[in-house]
Design a protein around this motif. Structure first.
Motif, PDB file in Angstrom:
ATOM      1  N   UNK A  15     -50.833   9.389 -15.428  1.00 16.18           N
ATOM      2  CA  UNK A  15     -49.822   9.610 -14.394  1.00 16.18           C
ATOM      3  C   UNK A  15     -48.419   9.517 -14.979  1.00 16.18           C
ATOM      4  N   UNK A  16     -48.194   8.540 -15.845  1.00 20.11           N
ATOM      5  CA  UNK A  16     -46.885   8.405 -16.490  1.00 20.11           C
ATOM      6  C   UNK A  16     -46.543   9.666 -17.286  1.00 20.11           C
ATOM      7  N   UNK A  22     -42.692  16.349 -15.775  1.00 17.76           N
ATOM      8  CA  UNK A  22     -42.105  17.025 -14.610  1.00 17.76           C
ATOM      9  C   UNK A  22     -40.790  16.396 -14.169  1.00 17.76           C
ATOM     10  N   UNK A  23     -40.596  15.108 -14.501  1.00 17.96           N
ATOM     11  CA  UNK A  23     -39.468  14.339 -13.982  1.00 17.96           C
ATOM     12  C   UNK A  23     -39.412  14.446 -12.464  1.00 17.96           C
ATOM     13  N   UNK A  24     -40.610  14.427 -11.881  1.00 22.54           N
ATOM     14  CA  UNK A  24     -40.721  14.543 -10.428  1.00 22.54           C
ATOM     15  C   UNK A  24     -42.102  14.016 -10.034  1.00 22.54           C
ATOM     16  N   UNK A  39     -49.160   8.133  -6.924  1.00 19.23           N
ATOM     17  CA  UNK A  39     -48.391   8.262  -8.162  1.00 19.23           C
ATOM     18  C   UNK A  39     -47.416   7.096  -8.290  1.00 19.23           C
ATOM     19  N   UNK A  40     -46.696   6.819  -7.231  1.00 23.11           N
ATOM     20  CA  UNK A  40     -45.728   5.717  -7.263  1.00 23.11           C
ATOM     21  C   UNK A  40     -46.416   4.386  -7.545  1.00 23.11           C
ATOM     22  N   UNK A  41     -47.608   4.197  -6.980  1.00 24.77           N
ATOM     23  CA  UNK A  41     -48.337   2.948  -7.211  1.00 24.77           C
ATOM     24  C   UNK A  41     -48.761   2.827  -8.667  1.00 24.77           C
ATOM     25  N   UNK A  42     -49.231   3.927  -9.258  1.00 28.31           N
ATOM     26  CA  UNK A  42     -49.603   3.912 -10.673  1.00 28.31           C
ATOM     27  C   UNK A  42     -48.412   3.532 -11.545  1.00 28.31           C
ATOM     28  N   UNK A  43     -47.269   4.115 -11.252  1.00 30.13           N
ATOM     29  CA  UNK A  43     -46.082   3.834 -12.064  1.00 30.13           C
ATOM     30  C   UNK A  43     -45.644   2.388 -11.888  1.00 30.13           C
ATOM     31  N   UNK A  58     -33.390   9.331  -9.132  1.00 29.00           N
ATOM     32  CA  UNK A  58     -32.230  10.169  -8.896  1.00 29.00           C
ATOM     33  C   UNK A  58     -32.415  10.896  -7.563  1.00 29.00           C
ATOM     34  N   UNK A  59     -31.390  11.610  -7.114  1.00 31.49           N
ATOM     35  CA  UNK A  59     -31.445  12.294  -5.816  1.00 31.49           C
ATOM     36  C   UNK A  59     -32.541  13.355  -5.796  1.00 31.49           C
ATOM     37  N   UNK A  60     -32.737  14.071  -6.912  1.00 31.40           N
ATOM     38  CA  UNK A  60     -33.702  15.169  -6.930  1.00 31.40           C
ATOM     39  C   UNK A  60     -34.829  14.925  -7.928  1.00 31.40           C
ATOM     40  N   UNK A  61     -35.119  13.706  -8.207  1.00 34.34           N
ATOM     41  CA  UNK A  61     -36.203  13.436  -9.133  1.00 34.34           C
ATOM     42  C   UNK A  61     -36.011  12.101  -9.806  1.00 34.34           C
ATOM     43  N   UNK A  62     -36.457  12.001 -11.031  1.00 37.51           N
ATOM     44  CA  UNK A  62     -36.344  10.766 -11.786  1.00 37.51           C
ATOM     45  C   UNK A  62     -35.899  11.086 -13.209  1.00 37.51           C
ATOM     46  N   UNK A  63     -35.431  10.056 -13.910  1.00 36.73           N
ATOM     47  CA  UNK A  63     -35.083  10.177 -15.316  1.00 36.73           C
ATOM     48  C   UNK A  63     -35.805   9.070 -16.076  1.00 36.73           C
ATOM     49  N   UNK A  64     -36.126   9.357 -17.326  1.00 36.73           N
ATOM     50  CA  UNK A  64     -36.782   8.364 -18.168  1.00 36.73           C
ATOM     51  C   UNK A  64     -35.780   7.310 -18.614  1.00 36.73           C
TER      52      UNK A  64
END
Length: 295
Positions: A15-16, A22-24, A39-43, A58-64
């Motif tokens: 999942x990670x 995708x950064x999403x 997905x959120x639970x796995x992370x 972030x507003x439209x996704x995530x960043x590493x």
């Protein structure tokens, strides 16, 4: 088991890896067949296991995070190694696949005539061939073989030379029949290939002949220009050895003993530093053998 030897569950790592690509989280869930909540639970579980944050929202996704960016290549490397091992150990029953990507001209003029010999030599190997038209088509990172045209230095890839390009003007015999003297062939329409393969000015400079003007027709691939020349549309700079069979069959006639040669050519490439599986090495050896000049 000692604490230092513990590994997070494979599902969390998978999942990670998908989220990092995708950064999403939503897109990763669609790929994996998971809900966004799963997905959120796995992370969250993985972050708790590692004791470090992996993403910033972030507003439209995530960043590493920096830690996640450093971790990602290791995870992806493990998954690639696992996939190769699975194929090697359990994929032989259904045969093995070798991915090969190459320019359309190379595929039609060099590889296609050799396909029957390949099938006879490797009945258990499935060749998955795809063609490219412009250099940008090579932009994506991939594990298979690429046939690339250039000088031999391709970032991130090991390469082995297959051809040395030599260019010679050639035309269909029927087109030449209307000339009072073959030395007047420069009056005929010139056919060209768009992009870096436009070499008519260099050929005329090499021959010490004034260039007659701009090419009359421009094509997006050499193989199409070659077909147009065979149909009598004009004179093409035939790229040898790709055009050798066409010249040998008399479908085109060479118009000069002067060839424009250089360091460019075709190379078979693979990801730099990656150990090839036995069936991949066998295919590479076969390609290199087929490329050797015949006596």
């Amino acid at each position: 088991m000692a604490e230092s030897s513990r590994l997070p569950p494979l599902a969390w790592l998978r999942t990670f890896e998908a989220c990092a690509r995708h950064l999403n989280f939503t897109a990763a869930g669609e790929e994996l067949g998971l809900t966004q909540a799963a997905v959120s639970q796995h992370i969250r579980n993985l972050e708790a296991e590692l004791g470090a944050a992996l993403f910033t929202r972030q507003r439209r996704g995530v960043e590493l995070t920096p830690e996640a960016g450093a971790y990602l290549p290791h995870i992806q490397g493990v998954f690639r190694a696992l996939a190769r091992s699975t194929t090697e150990l359990f994929g032989r029953r259904g045969g093995q696949t070798v991915d090969l990507r190459c320019p359309i001209s190379f595929a039609l003029l060099w590889l296609a005539p050799r396909v029957p010999a390949f099938a006879a030599a490797f009945p258990q190997i499935r060749l998955a061939l795809s063609t490219v038209h412009v250099p940008a088509d090579y932009a994506d990172d991939r594990e298979g073989f690429d046939i690339r045209f250039g000088m031999g230095a391709f970032e991130g890839r090991d390469s082995h030379r297959l051809t040395w390009e030599r260019l010679v003007p050639a035309a269909a015999p029927a087109l030449l029949g209307g000339l009072p003297d073959l030395r007047h062939w420069t009056r005929l329409p010139l056919l060209s290939v768009a992009g870096g393969r436009e070499m008519w000015p260099d050929w005329f400079a090499r021959a010490g002949i004034g260039a007659p003007g701009r090419p009359a027709l421009v094509f997006d691939s050499f193989v199409v220009a070659l077909e147009a020349a065979k149909a009598g549309a004009g004179v093409v700079l035939a790229s040898r050895p790709l055009a050798d069979a066409t010249l040998a069959e008399g479908l085109l006639r060479s118009l000069s003993d002067i060839e424009l040669a250089g360091e460019r050519g075709h190379f078979v490439t693979s990801p730099a530093g990656r150990a090839l599986a036995p069936h991949e090495q066998a295919v590479l050896d076969w390609i290199l053998h087929e490329a050797r000049p015949r006596a």
